[in-house]
Design a protein around this motif. Sequence first.
Motif, PDB file in Angstrom:
ATOM      1  N   GLU A  77      74.524  18.723 -36.562  1.00  0.00           N
ATOM      2  CA  GLU A  77      73.729  18.181 -35.583  1.00  0.00           C
ATOM      3  C   GLU A  77      73.815  16.687 -35.924  1.00  0.00           C
ATOM      4  O   GLU A  77      73.807  16.226 -37.035  1.00  0.00           O
ATOM      5  N   THR A  81      74.502  15.089 -30.576  1.00  0.00           N
ATOM      6  CA  THR A  81      75.231  16.416 -30.600  1.00  0.00           C
ATOM      7  C   THR A  81      74.567  17.405 -31.420  1.00  0.00           C
ATOM      8  O   THR A  81      73.708  17.149 -32.341  1.00  0.00           O
ATOM      9  N   SER A  83      75.759  21.810 -32.627  1.00  0.00           N
ATOM     10  CA  SER A  83      76.525  23.017 -32.742  1.00  0.00           C
ATOM     11  C   SER A  83      75.684  24.013 -33.053  1.00  0.00           C
ATOM     12  O   SER A  83      75.078  24.120 -34.118  1.00  0.00           O
ATOM     13  N   ALA A 102      70.153  19.414 -25.611  1.00  0.00           N
ATOM     14  CA  ALA A 102      70.919  18.430 -24.925  1.00  0.00           C
ATOM     15  C   ALA A 102      70.185  17.628 -24.094  1.00  0.00           C
ATOM     16  O   ALA A 102      70.208  16.261 -24.231  1.00  0.00           O
ATOM     17  N   MET A 113      75.053  16.642 -25.973  1.00  0.00           N
ATOM     18  CA  MET A 113      76.181  17.694 -26.113  1.00  0.00           C
ATOM     19  C   MET A 113      75.876  18.596 -26.862  1.00  0.00           C
ATOM     20  O   MET A 113      75.729  18.441 -28.276  1.00  0.00           O
ATOM     21  N   THR A 115      77.326  22.572 -28.202  1.00  0.00           N
ATOM     22  CA  THR A 115      78.343  23.856 -28.121  1.00  0.00           C
ATOM     23  C   THR A 115      77.599  24.970 -28.889  1.00  0.00           C
ATOM     24  O   THR A 115      76.526  24.776 -29.578  1.00  0.00           O
ATOM     25  N   TYR A 270      79.655  25.171 -23.534  1.00  0.00           N
ATOM     26  CA  TYR A 270      79.508  23.834 -23.819  1.00  0.00           C
ATOM     27  C   TYR A 270      78.564  23.521 -22.975  1.00  0.00           C
ATOM     28  O   TYR A 270      78.800  23.638 -21.640  1.00  0.00           O
ATOM     29  N   ALA A 272      76.005  19.880 -21.591  1.00  0.00           N
ATOM     30  CA  ALA A 272      75.823  18.435 -21.555  1.00  0.00           C
ATOM     31  C   ALA A 272      74.970  17.861 -20.676  1.00  0.00           C
ATOM     32  O   ALA A 272      74.837  18.225 -19.660  1.00  0.00           O
TER      33      ALA A 272
END
Length: 350
Positions: A77, A81, A83, A102, A113, A115, A270, A272
């Motif tokens: 992180e 962003t 993950s 997000a 963003m 993922t 993904y 965003a």
Amino acid sequence: MDEAISVSGDDLKATVASIFEKVGVPPEDAEVGADVLVLADLRGVDSHGVSNMLRSYLGGYQRGEINPRPNMSIVRETAATASVDSDRGLGTIVTPKAMEIAIRKAKEVGVGMVTIGNSRHLGMASYHAMLALEHDMIGICMTSAPPRMVPTFGAEPRLGTNPIAVAVPARNEPPFVFDAATSSVAQNKIEIARRLGADLEPGWLATEDGTPIMEEVPVPETYHLLPVGATRELGSHKGYGLACVVDIFAGVLTGFGYGAVPGRPNFGHYVAAYNISGFDDPDHFKDEMDGWLQMMKSTKPAPGHERVLVAGQPEAEMEAVRRKDGIPLHPEVVQFMRDTCAELSVRCLF
């Protein structure tokens, strides 16, 4: 439509949520999963609604491929962003949670963003992108899916349908909502055609050796999907290239593998969110979007066409109709729902 059985969206959603709960999904998550499926049906995206996806999800839960109570965790992180490891969670349920992350980041730093790896199918991609709209944000969603589509000049599937969804708010006009597979057609539409006994359009599929089928045909027993464009001469390298972009952003970038690796049923996602206030005054932007949408829709139509449409307009119009008149379901789908409810001791509301 002559065969269709009309079902209210609220009844369908409540029934689907109860079915999810019966296979171990917590009530709050079951409500989200049902909402994703039913909104797809309401908006006319039947390929990703209850009729096609519920039985697939139930099979995944029953085989242990989907975790009904995943321990979703952030593994990496930054301020903008993250993950996420979804712990084999159903994408329709975990992706809205990732979009919440997000959106929170976009409120703080202008863009967020996220993922999502180690996941499963996420349903209608635009559902997750549209979550950003009420926050005066632009939402994006992409998913790296298991291989169904051949690359241009290829004879083996290497890419999924790999959709891209973008949702943009407006003031008085329905939002701009683009949601499309990078394959010529979504996989589930092929199964709808098979159910209805309909012929397929030229350029949707390839034969088993990768040769594009460029005439109308019934659904073949074996086939591969083609990229948008069908052939190199018609631009299939563009659909192929976009599918690769999705595989990288929603697959490789997750750190958990892309659609073809480690193999079915691996999905990566993904999402965003772009905070409009970081670029323009939101009210001014939405007024400009209204003007832009009206400009597109007022385009003089070509001969044989009544009007020019923009992305999201057909779905918004369909949603208004189906919220009033109900969702048309094929009799086979209704029977499946009733049989499933009986097997799981769930009350079917239609």
